[in-house]
Design a protein around this motif. Structure first.
Motif, PDB file in Angstrom:
ATOM      1  N   ILE A  86      88.996  33.121  22.688  1.00 17.91           N
ATOM      2  CA  ILE A  86      88.865  32.066  21.673  1.00 17.91           C
ATOM      3  C   ILE A  86      87.627  32.360  20.823  1.00 17.91           C
ATOM      4  O   ILE A  86      86.586  32.740  21.360  1.00 17.91           O
ATOM      5  CB  ILE A  86      88.704  30.663  22.309  1.00 17.91           C
ATOM      6  N   ASN A  87      87.734  32.183  19.517  1.00 19.08           N
ATOM      7  CA  ASN A  87      86.582  32.255  18.623  1.00 19.08           C
ATOM      8  C   ASN A  87      86.497  30.956  17.828  1.00 19.08           C
ATOM      9  O   ASN A  87      87.516  30.464  17.332  1.00 19.08           O
ATOM     10  CB  ASN A  87      86.703  33.436  17.654  1.00 19.08           C
ATOM     11  N   VAL A  88      85.296  30.403  17.719  1.00 21.41           N
ATOM     12  CA  VAL A  88      85.086  29.141  16.997  1.00 21.41           C
ATOM     13  C   VAL A  88      84.042  29.363  15.922  1.00 21.41           C
ATOM     14  O   VAL A  88      82.975  29.936  16.185  1.00 21.41           O
ATOM     15  CB  VAL A  88      84.633  28.019  17.957  1.00 21.41           C
ATOM     16  N   ASP A  89      84.348  28.901  14.715  1.00 21.68           N
ATOM     17  CA  ASP A  89      83.431  29.074  13.579  1.00 21.68           C
ATOM     18  C   ASP A  89      82.422  27.939  13.493  1.00 21.68           C
ATOM     19  O   ASP A  89      82.665  26.836  13.983  1.00 21.68           O
ATOM     20  CB  ASP A  89      84.224  29.144  12.265  1.00 21.68           C
ATOM     21  N   GLN A  90      81.322  28.219  12.837  1.00 20.37           N
ATOM     22  CA  GLN A  90      80.282  27.218  12.626  1.00 20.37           C
ATOM     23  C   GLN A  90      80.831  26.043  11.813  1.00 20.37           C
ATOM     24  O   GLN A  90      81.530  26.226  10.816  1.00 20.37           O
ATOM     25  CB  GLN A  90      79.093  27.847  11.888  1.00 20.37           C
ATOM     26  N   GLY A  91      80.539  24.826  12.268  1.00 24.77           N
ATOM     27  CA  GLY A  91      80.976  23.632  11.549  1.00 24.77           C
ATOM     28  C   GLY A  91      82.424  23.253  11.792  1.00 24.77           C
ATOM     29  O   GLY A  91      82.942  22.328  11.167  1.00 24.77           O
ATOM     30  N   GLU A 135      85.321  37.212  35.427  1.00 24.10           N
ATOM     31  CA  GLU A 135      85.405  38.329  34.476  1.00 24.10           C
ATOM     32  C   GLU A 135      85.303  37.778  33.063  1.00 24.10           C
ATOM     33  O   GLU A 135      85.491  36.593  32.833  1.00 24.10           O
ATOM     34  CB  GLU A 135      86.750  39.071  34.613  1.00 24.10           C
ATOM     35  N   GLY A 136      85.030  38.686  32.126  1.00 23.45           N
ATOM     36  CA  GLY A 136      85.014  38.299  30.718  1.00 23.45           C
ATOM     37  C   GLY A 136      83.627  37.978  30.199  1.00 23.45           C
ATOM     38  O   GLY A 136      82.629  38.101  30.917  1.00 23.45           O
ATOM     39  N   GLU A 137      83.583  37.559  28.950  1.00 25.51           N
ATOM     40  CA  GLU A 137      82.313  37.353  28.261  1.00 25.51           C
ATOM     41  C   GLU A 137      82.373  36.087  27.417  1.00 25.51           C
ATOM     42  O   GLU A 137      83.387  35.782  26.788  1.00 25.51           O
ATOM     43  CB  GLU A 137      82.041  38.568  27.364  1.00 25.51           C
ATOM     44  N   VAL A 138      81.279  35.336  27.420  1.00 30.19           N
ATOM     45  CA  VAL A 138      81.136  34.184  26.535  1.00 30.19           C
ATOM     46  C   VAL A 138      79.837  34.348  25.759  1.00 30.19           C
ATOM     47  O   VAL A 138      78.770  34.493  26.354  1.00 30.19           O
ATOM     48  CB  VAL A 138      81.097  32.852  27.312  1.00 30.19           C
ATOM     49  N   LYS A 139      79.942  34.330  24.427  1.00 30.79           N
ATOM     50  CA  LYS A 139      78.753  34.431  23.581  1.00 30.79           C
ATOM     51  C   LYS A 139      78.639  33.178  22.722  1.00 30.79           C
ATOM     52  O   LYS A 139      79.615  32.742  22.101  1.00 30.79           O
ATOM     53  CB  LYS A 139      78.826  35.663  22.679  1.00 30.79           C
ATOM     54  N   LEU A 140      77.449  32.604  22.697  1.00 30.47           N
ATOM     55  CA  LEU A 140      77.119  31.506  21.801  1.00 30.47           C
ATOM     56  C   LEU A 140      75.975  31.980  20.922  1.00 30.47           C
ATOM     57  O   LEU A 140      74.970  32.489  21.437  1.00 30.47           O
ATOM     58  CB  LEU A 140      76.698  30.263  22.598  1.00 30.47           C
ATOM     59  N   VAL A 161      80.327  31.139  15.971  1.00 30.33           N
ATOM     60  CA  VAL A 161      79.245  30.705  16.863  1.00 30.33           C
ATOM     61  C   VAL A 161      79.649  30.658  18.337  1.00 30.33           C
ATOM     62  O   VAL A 161      78.795  30.608  19.218  1.00 30.33           O
ATOM     63  CB  VAL A 161      78.679  29.324  16.441  1.00 30.33           C
ATOM     64  N   ILE A 162      80.954  30.643  18.615  1.00 30.54           N
ATOM     65  CA  ILE A 162      81.442  30.707  19.995  1.00 30.54           C
ATOM     66  C   ILE A 162      82.456  31.839  20.080  1.00 30.54           C
ATOM     67  O   ILE A 162      83.403  31.882  19.299  1.00 30.54           O
ATOM     68  CB  ILE A 162      82.107  29.390  20.439  1.00 30.54           C
ATOM     69  N   SER A 163      82.230  32.734  21.022  1.00 31.60           N
ATOM     70  CA  SER A 163      83.147  33.860  21.205  1.00 31.60           C
ATOM     71  C   SER A 163      83.473  33.997  22.691  1.00 31.60           C
ATOM     72  O   SER A 163      82.587  34.266  23.507  1.00 31.60           O
ATOM     73  CB  SER A 163      82.508  35.149  20.679  1.00 31.60           C
ATOM     74  N   ILE A 164      84.733  33.775  23.041  1.00 30.86           N
ATOM     75  CA  ILE A 164      85.202  33.875  24.423  1.00 30.86           C
ATOM     76  C   ILE A 164      86.179  35.045  24.505  1.00 30.86           C
ATOM     77  O   ILE A 164      87.191  35.061  23.802  1.00 30.86           O
ATOM     78  CB  ILE A 164      85.908  32.568  24.861  1.00 30.86           C
ATOM     79  N   ASN A 165      85.873  36.007  25.348  1.00 29.27           N
ATOM     80  CA  ASN A 165      86.701  37.212  25.436  1.00 29.27           C
ATOM     81  C   ASN A 165      87.130  37.508  26.870  1.00 29.27           C
ATOM     82  O   ASN A 165      86.289  37.632  27.761  1.00 29.27           O
ATOM     83  CB  ASN A 165      85.932  38.421  24.884  1.00 29.27           C
ATOM     84  N   SER A 166      88.447  37.580  27.074  1.00 31.42           N
ATOM     85  CA  SER A 166      89.054  37.974  28.355  1.00 31.42           C
ATOM     86  C   SER A 166      88.464  37.214  29.545  1.00 31.42           C
ATOM     87  O   SER A 166      88.163  37.794  30.586  1.00 31.42           O
ATOM     88  CB  SER A 166      88.889  39.489  28.567  1.00 31.42           C
TER      89      SER A 166
END
Length: 302
Positions: free
Chosen positions: A25-30, A58-63, A4-9
């Motif tokens: 950083i990647n974070v899983d649900q729960g 720079e970089g990308e954050v996805k929720l 559910v959280i993806s942080i790249n570069s």
């Protein structure tokens, strides 16, 4: 487990200071994920970017698989954020603060939710008290309740227990445990290594970079060493003497030294000899597994 959280570069600088330097950083649900490091490591900058409060260089954050910078408003309706500093209204009561945040998040029928949160945080007896008149621990619990009023799917906590007394700190962790049982994902920053031990996974952050990322247990085991905890009749002199002579890594914690070694039995024999030669008495020692604090200092020194 869904990510559910993806942080790249991710990168962010303030003039010459690089606050965040290409972290992933990647974070899983729960999951309860801890971003751990000292002041100035880049933790707060990271969490503010994740919440859409600060732009990245720079970089990308996805929720929820959506870019925070492109879908800021809709994502912010699905997340809760508890900042380092108490950001509620001191001249409003506990009830009024909760009502105000409900209105901000357009929660129409918030009354039952408010009762639930007051009971959950044990603030019901203090509901009419002004926020300015609450203790530090109560303020943090109120801030947490306000961040939960709209039932977020992800909760971001920036050093939530800093400056909070031990009893309130323990209560706060009980509340977080209950939230995890409800399926909420928690991403928190903390300077406290003992708190990091409670997380499912952690990332150790130093000078804007991630220096290790895994479960606390795997990070501790990854070093492949043991710690000898020693107490002498002159700890400061012991530290200076041993530091200048032996090749082992030495860490000082209050009234004791921790010596990091591959072969602890061999190391303690050598340490005892050096201390005796310098007129220092070894009062006691024990061989223990490395703590997360030991490992963090070891990785920084390395």
């Amino acid at each position: 487990m869904k990510n559910v959280i993806s942080i790249n570069s991710l990168k962010k600088s303030y003039k010459e200071v690089v606050a965040v330097n290409g972290i992933c950083i990647n974070v899983d649900q729960g999951e309860l994920f801890g971003l751990v490091g000292p002041d100035g490591a880049g933790k707060t900058t990271t969490i503010r970017i994740c919440c859409g409060l600060t732009n990245a260089d720079e970089g990308e954050v996805k929720l929820f698989d959506r870019n925070i910078f492109e879908h800021r408003k809709e994502i912010q309706n699905e997340i809760g954020y508890l900042s380092q500093k108490f950001s509620l209204y001191g001249d409003l009561s506990v009830d009024e603060n909760l009502e105000f945040f409900a209105e901000i998040h357009q929660v129409r029928n918030f009354h039952s939710r408010r009762e639930e949160l007051l009971q959950f945080t044990r603030l019901t007896p203090f509901r009419k008290r002004l926020a300015d008149h609450l203790s530090g621990g109560m303020k943090q619990k109120l801030a947490l309740a306000c961040s939960l009023i709209h039932k977020p799917k992800i909760l971001f906590l920036d050093e939530p227990t800093t400056g909070v007394d031990p009893v309130s700190r323990r209560d706060f962790w009980k509340i977080l445990s209950s939230l995890l049982k409800e399926g909420i994902t928690i991403f928190m920053t903390t300077p406290y290594l003992d708190e990091a031990e409670r997380c499912n996974r952690v990332a150790l952050m130093h000078q804007g970079k991630i220096i290790s990322r895994d479960t606390p247990e795997r990070i501790k085991n990854s070093v492949g060493k043991k710690s000898i905890e020693i107490i002498t009749n002159d700890i400061k002199s012991s530290y200076k003497i041993l530091k200048s002579i032996i090749e082992y890594e030495i860490q000082i914690f209050g009234d004791r030294l921790n010596i990091i070694a591959d072969s602890p039995e061999k190391a303690i024999t050598k340490v005892n000899q050096i201390l005796n030669m310098n007129g220092i008495e070894l009062l006691s020692y024990r061989i223990v597994n490395l703590s997360l604090e030991n490992v963090f200092i070891h990785l920084i020194n390395k």
